[in-house]
Write a protein that holds these residues in place. Structure first.
Motif, PDB file in Angstrom:
ATOM      1  N   ILE A 271       0.855  -1.193   0.000  1.00 40.56           N
ATOM      2  CA  ILE A 271       0.000   0.000   0.000  1.00 40.56           C
ATOM      3  C   ILE A 271       0.887   1.238   0.000  1.00 40.56           C
ATOM      4  O   ILE A 271       1.711   1.425   0.898  1.00 40.56           O
ATOM      5  CB  ILE A 271      -0.936   0.008   1.224  1.00 40.56           C
ATOM      6  CG1 ILE A 271      -1.705  -1.316   1.323  1.00 40.56           C
ATOM      7  CG2 ILE A 271      -1.895   1.189   1.140  1.00 40.56           C
ATOM      8  CD1 ILE A 271      -2.557  -1.633   0.132  1.00 40.56           C
ATOM      9  N   ALA A 272       0.733   2.070  -0.998  1.00 40.60           N
ATOM     10  CA  ALA A 272       1.515   3.316  -1.084  1.00 40.60           C
ATOM     11  C   ALA A 272       0.856   4.418  -0.260  1.00 40.60           C
ATOM     12  O   ALA A 272       1.536   5.131   0.478  1.00 40.60           O
ATOM     13  CB  ALA A 272       1.638   3.750  -2.545  1.00 40.60           C
ATOM     14  N   PHE A 273      -0.446   4.581  -0.405  1.00 39.15           N
ATOM     15  CA  PHE A 273      -1.192   5.503   0.458  1.00 39.15           C
ATOM     16  C   PHE A 273      -2.668   5.163   0.390  1.00 39.15           C
ATOM     17  O   PHE A 273      -3.128   4.462  -0.511  1.00 39.15           O
ATOM     18  CB  PHE A 273      -0.926   6.969   0.110  1.00 39.15           C
ATOM     19  CG  PHE A 273      -1.355   7.401  -1.263  1.00 39.15           C
ATOM     20  CD1 PHE A 273      -2.648   7.845  -1.529  1.00 39.15           C
ATOM     21  CD2 PHE A 273      -0.436   7.410  -2.314  1.00 39.15           C
ATOM     22  CE1 PHE A 273      -3.026   8.259  -2.795  1.00 39.15           C
ATOM     23  CE2 PHE A 273      -0.804   7.826  -3.592  1.00 39.15           C
ATOM     24  CZ  PHE A 273      -2.108   8.257  -3.827  1.00 39.15           C
ATOM     25  N   TRP A 274      -3.389   5.674   1.368  1.00 39.03           N
ATOM     26  CA  TRP A 274      -4.820   5.404   1.494  1.00 39.03           C
ATOM     27  C   TRP A 274      -5.493   6.642   2.071  1.00 39.03           C
ATOM     28  O   TRP A 274      -4.978   7.232   3.006  1.00 39.03           O
ATOM     29  CB  TRP A 274      -5.047   4.189   2.398  1.00 39.03           C
ATOM     30  CG  TRP A 274      -6.499   3.840   2.629  1.00 39.03           C
ATOM     31  CD1 TRP A 274      -7.462   3.664   1.692  1.00 39.03           C
ATOM     32  CD2 TRP A 274      -7.136   3.631   3.887  1.00 39.03           C
ATOM     33  NE1 TRP A 274      -8.667   3.350   2.266  1.00 39.03           N
ATOM     34  CE2 TRP A 274      -8.491   3.312   3.628  1.00 39.03           C
ATOM     35  CE3 TRP A 274      -6.694   3.672   5.220  1.00 39.03           C
ATOM     36  CZ2 TRP A 274      -9.413   3.055   4.643  1.00 39.03           C
ATOM     37  CZ3 TRP A 274      -7.613   3.396   6.228  1.00 39.03           C
ATOM     38  CH2 TRP A 274      -8.950   3.096   5.938  1.00 39.03           C
ATOM     39  N   LYS A 275      -6.565   7.038   1.496  1.00 34.04           N
ATOM     40  CA  LYS A 275      -7.406   8.171   1.878  1.00 34.04           C
ATOM     41  C   LYS A 275      -6.878   9.500   1.320  1.00 34.04           C
ATOM     42  O   LYS A 275      -5.691   9.830   1.462  1.00 34.04           O
ATOM     43  CB  LYS A 275      -7.574   8.294   3.384  1.00 34.04           C
ATOM     44  CG  LYS A 275      -8.370   7.151   4.018  1.00 34.04           C
ATOM     45  CD  LYS A 275      -8.595   7.429   5.497  1.00 34.04           C
ATOM     46  CE  LYS A 275      -9.370   6.301   6.153  1.00 34.04           C
ATOM     47  NZ  LYS A 275      -9.603   6.540   7.597  1.00 34.04           N
ATOM     48  N   LYS A 282     -13.105   9.896  -0.486  1.00 36.31           N
ATOM     49  CA  LYS A 282     -12.067   9.847   0.547  1.00 36.31           C
ATOM     50  C   LYS A 282     -11.328   8.509   0.615  1.00 36.31           C
ATOM     51  O   LYS A 282     -10.094   8.493   0.684  1.00 36.31           O
ATOM     52  CB  LYS A 282     -12.690  10.176   1.909  1.00 36.31           C
ATOM     53  CG  LYS A 282     -11.695  10.128   3.061  1.00 36.31           C
ATOM     54  CD  LYS A 282     -12.383  10.436   4.377  1.00 36.31           C
ATOM     55  CE  LYS A 282     -11.415  10.313   5.552  1.00 36.31           C
ATOM     56  NZ  LYS A 282     -12.088  10.565   6.845  1.00 36.31           N
ATOM     57  N   PRO A 283     -12.025   7.328   0.600  1.00 37.18           N
ATOM     58  CA  PRO A 283     -11.297   6.062   0.785  1.00 37.18           C
ATOM     59  C   PRO A 283     -10.588   5.565  -0.467  1.00 37.18           C
ATOM     60  O   PRO A 283     -10.724   4.401  -0.866  1.00 37.18           O
ATOM     61  CB  PRO A 283     -12.406   5.103   1.233  1.00 37.18           C
ATOM     62  CG  PRO A 283     -13.634   5.610   0.591  1.00 37.18           C
ATOM     63  CD  PRO A 283     -13.488   7.120   0.559  1.00 37.18           C
ATOM     64  N   LEU A 284      -9.815   6.437  -1.120  1.00 35.00           N
ATOM     65  CA  LEU A 284      -9.024   6.023  -2.283  1.00 35.00           C
ATOM     66  C   LEU A 284      -7.774   5.294  -1.807  1.00 35.00           C
ATOM     67  O   LEU A 284      -7.131   5.727  -0.856  1.00 35.00           O
ATOM     68  CB  LEU A 284      -8.638   7.244  -3.118  1.00 35.00           C
ATOM     69  CG  LEU A 284      -7.794   6.924  -4.347  1.00 35.00           C
ATOM     70  CD1 LEU A 284      -8.701   6.774  -5.563  1.00 35.00           C
ATOM     71  CD2 LEU A 284      -6.746   7.990  -4.599  1.00 35.00           C
ATOM     72  N   LEU A 285      -7.424   4.225  -2.486  1.00 35.92           N
ATOM     73  CA  LEU A 285      -6.254   3.424  -2.123  1.00 35.92           C
ATOM     74  C   LEU A 285      -5.334   3.311  -3.328  1.00 35.92           C
ATOM     75  O   LEU A 285      -5.796   3.096  -4.454  1.00 35.92           O
ATOM     76  CB  LEU A 285      -6.712   2.039  -1.672  1.00 35.92           C
ATOM     77  CG  LEU A 285      -5.651   0.998  -1.308  1.00 35.92           C
ATOM     78  CD1 LEU A 285      -6.169   0.079  -0.226  1.00 35.92           C
ATOM     79  CD2 LEU A 285      -5.231   0.172  -2.530  1.00 35.92           C
TER      80      LEU A 285
END
Length: 406
Positions: A271-275, A282-285
């Motif tokens: 996971i590179a980033f979340w939110k 908002k809950p983009l991953l």
């Protein structure tokens, strides 16, 4: 993980992960929507000679000296039409009938318009002599051979295709279209919209995302809908091994039935980033996954609500694909437009309101719920409302992102 990222930081971090550009040679007339991989230089000069810009008569360069009180006469000695130039040299007091786009005869330097000409047999007269250079397209005024006509990173639309062909190119090097898979997940989703049972809804996000990608030349592989089940997700992910970019919809949050993050980790993704601090979306991953003998895959996990999925695809997936195709400017551009109505203060997150352009002004759609497809289908733009923004009165300017593709 840390708190939600600002939009620009999230976009910058995502684009830095874009798969490397692969180059291929394609026929120019099949290159619509593709991105030019190298600077393109002209292989010929356009126009290739001095051409007439109008229908009329090409006059000799000494027309002023060989006229009677500014009206001629000139002797018509032939014709020059497009594709069939006059073969001789224009002498003093001579003229040639000429068509638009035809080569100017040697010895001619101006064109008398057909409607300004008086012709009797082979004799031409005019009330007024045009000045030198009038109605003549000079050789090379558009571009000269070896001049750069298009830059690497240019998107090839109809005008760019015409320019490349006019510059003497039958084919050109472009960025290859990345391989993309789309996976939508959720127990409630049904692929056949005519067969929804109790508690089920049609799986619309997969086709919607594929349609958003289509104008970029992408034919996305659909892998869903997939149930909220680790084994089902693992089987679906195994079908995405060859994808450069995997776009998922749904299951990216942390509810009891949101299994995507764990499924991706089991698949080998990091996971590179979340939110992201936006609404909706908002809950983009964003994640990456290393592969042997191939560049890392990029995974973009979108929210499951249709509007959230659409908006985040517009802001993140489409720019990522453009970057993977070598586009010089992968991000969308905004316009400043006056609003037809008052807008309330901005909320805690940056918000993208579905809206409609009406002339030179913009109006919000009545419904802003992130599941409202009627409002989304009626929208042609997004109003960008920064977090904590001051109220806006009708007639003031707001930033708008166009959703029009035509």
């Amino acid at each position: 993980m840390n708190g939600p990222l600002a939009l620009e930081e999230a976009q910058e971090r995502l684009l830095a992960l874009a798969p490397p550009v692969r180059i291929e040679e394609v026929s120019v007339d099949q290159a619509h929507g593709r991105v030019l991989a190298v600077d393109l230089r002209a292989a010929r000069t356009q126009p290739p000679a001095d051409l007439s810009a109008m229908d009329g008569y090409a006059l000799s360069a000494d027309a002023d000296a060989h006229s009677d009180s500014g009206s001629g006469p000139w002797r018509i000695v032939g014709e020059s039409r497009a594709g069939v130039p006059f073969g001789g040299v224009l002498g003093p007091g001579e003229a040639v009938r000429i068509s638009t786009g035809a080569h100017m005869p040697e010895g001619a330097d101006r064109v008398l318009l057909q409607e300004d000409a008086s012709v009797e047999e082979a004799t031409l007269r005019a009330a007024e002599i045009p000045p030198p250079g009038r109605h003549v397209r000079k050789r090379g005024f558009d571009f000269e051979e070896r001049a750069q006509v298009l830059s690497a990173g240019s998107m090839l639309g109809p005008a760019q295709i015409a320019l490349a062909i006019a510059a003497g190119h039958a084919s050109c090097p472009v960025a290859a279209v990345p391989r993309i898979a789309v996976l939508d997940s959720g127990d409630e989703l049904v692929r056949d919209p005519t067969r929804c049972g109790p508690g089920q809804i049609p799986a619309s996000n997969g086709p919607m995302l594929a349609a958003q990608l289509a104008p970029l030349g992408v034919r996305a592989a659909r892998l869903g809908p997939v149930a909220d089940d680790m084994e089902a997700l693992a089987r679906a992910l195994s079908q995405a091994e060859q994808a450069d970019i995997l776009v998922t919809s749904g299951g990216a949050s942390v509810g009891d039935h949101d299994l995507l993050q764990n499924a991706l980790k089991r698949w080998g993704a990091d996971i590179a980033f979340w939110k992201v601090a936006i609404k909706p979306g908002k809950p983009l991953l964003v994640a990456t996954r290393d592969r042997p003998d191939a560049p890392p895959q990029v995974i973009v996990g979108l929210p499951g609500n249709p509007v959230s999925s659409f908006v985040t695809a517009f802001l993140f997936v489409l720019p990522l694909v453009r970057a993977a195709m070598g586009a010089a400017e992968p991000l969308p551009h905004f316009l400043s437009v006056r609003t037809r109505e008052d807008l309330p203060p901005g909320g805690k997150r940056r918000e993208f309101l579905r809206a409609v352009m009406e002339g030179q002004q913009v109006r919000r759609c009545a419904t802003q719920d992130s599941s409202a497809l009627m409002a989304l289908a009626g929208a042609d733009c997004l109003i960008d409302r920064p977090a904590g923004a001051d109220p806006v009165e009708a007639g003031e300017e707001v930033s708008v992102w166009s959703l029009r593709t035509g």
